[in-house]
Write a protein that holds these residues in place. Structure first.
Motif, PDB file in Angstrom:
ATOM      1  N   PRO A  74     149.076  38.648  74.583  1.00 51.70           N
ATOM      2  CA  PRO A  74     150.063  37.617  74.948  1.00 51.70           C
ATOM      3  C   PRO A  74     149.673  36.844  76.208  1.00 51.70           C
ATOM      4  N   ASP A  75     148.781  37.389  77.035  1.00 53.71           N
ATOM      5  CA  ASP A  75     148.330  36.683  78.239  1.00 53.71           C
ATOM      6  C   ASP A  75     147.550  35.417  77.898  1.00 53.71           C
ATOM      7  N   PHE A  76     146.929  35.360  76.722  1.00 50.65           N
ATOM      8  CA  PHE A  76     146.138  34.180  76.369  1.00 50.65           C
ATOM      9  C   PHE A  76     146.442  33.634  74.980  1.00 50.65           C
ATOM     10  N   MET A  77     147.407  34.218  74.286  1.00 51.92           N
ATOM     11  CA  MET A  77     147.774  33.740  72.954  1.00 51.92           C
ATOM     12  C   MET A  77     149.261  33.424  72.933  1.00 51.92           C
ATOM     13  N   PRO A  78     149.634  32.167  73.238  1.00 48.26           N
ATOM     14  CA  PRO A  78     151.046  31.824  73.389  1.00 48.26           C
ATOM     15  C   PRO A  78     151.879  31.975  72.120  1.00 48.26           C
ATOM     16  N   ASP A  79     151.277  31.899  70.930  1.00 48.52           N
ATOM     17  CA  ASP A  79     152.036  32.060  69.687  1.00 48.52           C
ATOM     18  C   ASP A  79     152.371  33.516  69.386  1.00 48.52           C
ATOM     19  N   LEU A  80     151.789  34.433  70.129  1.00 47.51           N
ATOM     20  CA  LEU A  80     152.021  35.855  69.894  1.00 47.51           C
ATOM     21  C   LEU A  80     153.312  36.284  70.573  1.00 47.51           C
ATOM     22  N   LYS A  81     154.271  36.720  69.779  1.00 48.33           N
ATOM     23  CA  LYS A  81     155.576  37.105  70.317  1.00 48.33           C
ATOM     24  C   LYS A  81     155.766  38.609  70.378  1.00 48.33           C
TER      25      LYS A  81
ATOM     26  N   GLN B  41     150.018  28.097  52.423  1.00 49.41           N
ATOM     27  CA  GLN B  41     148.866  27.267  52.087  1.00 49.41           C
ATOM     28  C   GLN B  41     148.829  26.023  52.959  1.00 49.41           C
ATOM     29  N   PHE B  42     149.998  25.443  53.239  1.00 47.41           N
ATOM     30  CA  PHE B  42     150.031  24.272  54.111  1.00 47.41           C
ATOM     31  C   PHE B  42     149.583  24.651  55.520  1.00 47.41           C
ATOM     32  N   GLY B  43     150.142  25.748  56.049  1.00 46.88           N
ATOM     33  CA  GLY B  43     149.792  26.201  57.386  1.00 46.88           C
ATOM     34  C   GLY B  43     148.383  26.739  57.470  1.00 46.88           C
ATOM     35  N   ASP B  44     147.774  26.988  56.325  1.00 49.35           N
ATOM     36  CA  ASP B  44     146.463  27.588  56.261  1.00 49.35           C
ATOM     37  C   ASP B  44     145.361  26.543  56.090  1.00 49.35           C
ATOM     38  N   GLN B  45     145.706  25.292  56.134  1.00 53.20           N
ATOM     39  CA  GLN B  45     144.685  24.264  55.987  1.00 53.20           C
ATOM     40  C   GLN B  45     143.608  24.484  57.043  1.00 53.20           C
ATOM     41  N   PRO B  46     142.327  24.293  56.690  1.00 51.74           N
ATOM     42  CA  PRO B  46     141.248  24.595  57.621  1.00 51.74           C
ATOM     43  C   PRO B  46     141.416  23.981  59.006  1.00 51.74           C
ATOM     44  N   GLY B  47     141.896  22.761  59.106  1.00 47.71           N
ATOM     45  CA  GLY B  47     142.066  22.135  60.417  1.00 47.71           C
ATOM     46  C   GLY B  47     143.098  22.847  61.273  1.00 47.71           C
ATOM     47  N   VAL B  48     144.188  23.316  60.643  1.00 48.24           N
ATOM     48  CA  VAL B  48     145.252  24.015  61.370  1.00 48.24           C
ATOM     49  C   VAL B  48     144.739  25.357  61.875  1.00 48.24           C
ATOM     50  N   GLU B  49     144.146  26.147  60.985  1.00 48.09           N
ATOM     51  CA  GLU B  49     143.640  27.467  61.372  1.00 48.09           C
ATOM     52  C   GLU B  49     142.489  27.351  62.362  1.00 48.09           C
ATOM     53  N   LYS B  50     141.611  26.388  62.148  1.00 43.04           N
ATOM     54  CA  LYS B  50     140.498  26.210  63.086  1.00 43.04           C
ATOM     55  C   LYS B  50     141.020  25.835  64.461  1.00 43.04           C
ATOM     56  N   GLY B  51     142.029  24.964  64.507  1.00 39.83           N
ATOM     57  CA  GLY B  51     142.635  24.600  65.782  1.00 39.83           C
ATOM     58  C   GLY B  51     143.209  25.801  66.507  1.00 39.83           C
ATOM     59  N   ARG B  52     143.875  26.689  65.772  1.00 44.67           N
ATOM     60  CA  ARG B  52     144.408  27.924  66.371  1.00 44.67           C
ATOM     61  C   ARG B  52     143.279  28.773  66.928  1.00 44.67           C
ATOM     62  N   ALA B  53     142.215  28.938  66.136  1.00 43.52           N
ATOM     63  CA  ALA B  53     141.084  29.756  66.563  1.00 43.52           C
ATOM     64  C   ALA B  53     140.436  29.183  67.820  1.00 43.52           C
ATOM     65  N   VAL B  54     140.271  27.870  67.875  1.00 46.01           N
ATOM     66  CA  VAL B  54     139.685  27.219  69.052  1.00 46.01           C
ATOM     67  C   VAL B  54     140.577  27.451  70.268  1.00 46.01           C
ATOM     68  N   ARG B  55     141.900  27.285  70.104  1.00 48.20           N
ATOM     69  CA  ARG B  55     142.834  27.506  71.221  1.00 48.20           C
ATOM     70  C   ARG B  55     142.771  28.947  71.720  1.00 48.20           C
ATOM     71  N   ILE B  56     142.713  29.903  70.802  1.00 51.44           N
ATOM     72  CA  ILE B  56     142.631  31.313  71.199  1.00 51.44           C
ATOM     73  C   ILE B  56     141.368  31.550  72.029  1.00 51.44           C
ATOM     74  N   LEU B  57     140.225  31.052  71.553  1.00 51.74           N
ATOM     75  CA  LEU B  57     138.977  31.266  72.292  1.00 51.74           C
ATOM     76  C   LEU B  57     138.991  30.557  73.645  1.00 51.74           C
ATOM     77  N   ARG B  58     139.494  29.332  73.689  1.00 48.66           N
ATOM     78  CA  ARG B  58     139.551  28.619  74.977  1.00 48.66           C
ATOM     79  C   ARG B  58     140.471  29.339  75.958  1.00 48.66           C
ATOM     80  N   ASN B  59     141.615  29.795  75.461  1.00 41.48           N
ATOM     81  CA  ASN B  59     142.542  30.533  76.322  1.00 41.48           C
ATOM     82  C   ASN B  59     141.925  31.849  76.788  1.00 41.48           C
TER      83      ASN B  59
END
Length: 143
Positions: A28-35, A112-130
């Protein structure tokens, strides 16, 4: 199905990056979507993330863990969800490349909508940057 691979270089030794990554309770220190996150034992993780403002719980199983090198996982049900792998490779004495790979298997239309490659890739990039920001701001080399 979506396959995502993203990488980032961090200015800490690989063992330091791996050790921090494997402290799931600190995510949770670097993943804001994690509740919420529970680790009932060494191989099971129970997550609650938010997607479009709603809580989404899921369980993961760690399928491989090589200290200082890699962690692999999959969703506990195995049929839907995802599989993942994160690896840690030295790029210098005190630097490391972290590569995050995720394959998702969405269940319904919303997933499937939330799983579009751009959405998931964006999440992955944010996690790594954070994670990079977190680890580089907290780690201090030994004196």
């Amino acid at each position: 199905m979506a396959d995502i691979t993203v990488a980032i270089d961090v200015e800490v030794p690989c063992r330091v990056a791996y050790d921090q990554w494997s402290r799931f309770e600190e995510w949770p220190d670097f993943m804001p979507d994690l509740k919420g996150l529970e680790r009932p034992n060494d191989v099971h993780l129970r997550w609650i993330i938010t997607v479009d403002g709603r809580p989404v719980p899921f369980d993961d199983v760690i399928t491989q863990q090589v200290p200082g090198d890699r962690i692999a996982w999959r969703t506990a049900d195995g049929d839907t969800g995802h599989t993942g792998l994160v690896t840690f490779r030295p790029t210098g004495e005190s630097s490391c490349r972290i590569t995050f790979q995720l394959t998702t298997f969405p269940e319904g239309a919303a997933e499937q909508f939330g799983d579009q490659p751009g959405v998931e890739k964006g999440r992955a990039v944010r996690i790594l940057r954070n994670f990079k920001k977190h680890i580089e701001s907290t780690w201090r080399p030994p004196v």
